[in-house]
Scaffold this active site. Structure first.
Site: not given
Ligand code: B4P
Length: 192
Positions: A14, A89, A128, A134, A146
């Site tokens: 995302k 979420r 990552r 992290r 998660r």
């Molecule tokens: P990202 O792009 O970073 O993944 P994400 O889906 O954004 O991450 P996440 O769900 O963990 O994070 P959030 O901060 O929202 O990609 C992950 C990895 O994959 C990277 O290393 C990237 O380089 C790699 N990658 C990407 N695309 C690729 C591809 N095509 N091929 C190979 N590799 C690839 O959440 C973190 C925490 O915050 C949650 O657990 C929760 O505790 C809290 N939180 C956040 N929002 C909340 C909400 N609305 N309500 C309650 N808690 C919340």
């Protein structure tokens, strides 16, 4: 306005795809994960409380993230649209977002869901975790937690947006560029 909910399990890409989408469509990026990490970085009271939960892989309370999003939307009155990354979420968050956007005489245009299998998610996040610092990416148990939180509390939102005819699933495995092309095609088709 073009208001996109970018959806998918932890590690689905995302954050990665949001960066490219905001550049192409000039949208304001609202990532609750990034906002929470910035609170942690600044050592605020909210950050200290959120850190405990995030390090365990559980969601932060709805009222906290809803309040954060409200103030960010209010601070960007002239935006052409928003990308909501990692929000909503839970159903309570989705309802609060609808209510908030209604007061601005706008609404969610679409939910784009990145679909990635569990094994690939765990591989990406552990990878990552090696250099991101992290804590929530460094432990297989926390990553699994998660994913369980996602399946229990977040995945039901697919139905919420499907009922409104706003849901599109996108294959989230492949190169970052390929996935971006699929996302952009879907946006261009429904938002002319
Ligand atoms: P990202 O792009 O970073 O993944 P994400 O889906 O954004 O991450 P996440 O769900 O963990 O994070 P959030 O901060 O929202 O990609 C992950 C990895 O994959 C990277 O290393 C990237 O380089 C790699 N990658 C990407 N695309 C690729 C591809 N095509 N091929 C190979 N590799 C690839 O959440 C973190 C925490 O915050 C949650 O657990 C929760 O505790 C809290 N939180 C956040 N929002 C909340 C909400 N609305 N309500 C309650 N808690 C919340």
């Amino acid at each position: 306005m073009l208001n996109i909910v970018l959806f998918g399990p932890p590690g689905a890409g995302k954050g990665t795809q949001s960066e490219k989408l905001i550049a192409k469509y000039q949208l304001v990026h609202l990532s609750t994960g990034d906002i929470l990490r910035s609170e942690i970085g600044r050592g605020t009271k909210l950050g200290l409380e959120a850190k405990k939960l995030m390090d365990q892989g559980v969601l932060v309370p709805d009222e906290v993230v809803i309040g954060m999003i409200e103030s960010k939307v209010d601070a960007n009155k002239n935006a052409k649209g928003f990308i909501f990354d990692g929000f909503p979420r839970t159903t309570a968050q989705a309802e609060a977002l609808d209510k908030l956007l209604k007061t601005k005489e706008t609404g969610i245009s679409m939910m784009l869901a990145l679909e990635v299998d569990n094994e690939e998610l765990i591989k990406r996040l552990l990878n990552r975790g090696k250099d991101s610092g992290r804590a929530d990416d460094q432990n297989r148990g926390v990553i699994q937690k998660r994913i369980t939180e996602y399946n229990n509390k977040t995945a039901p939102l697919k139905d919420y947006y499907m009922k409104q005819n706003k849901f599109s699933g996108i294959k989230g495995v492949g190169s970052v560029e390929e996935i971006f092309t699929s996302l952009a095609e879907t946006i261009d088709k429904s938002h002319k």
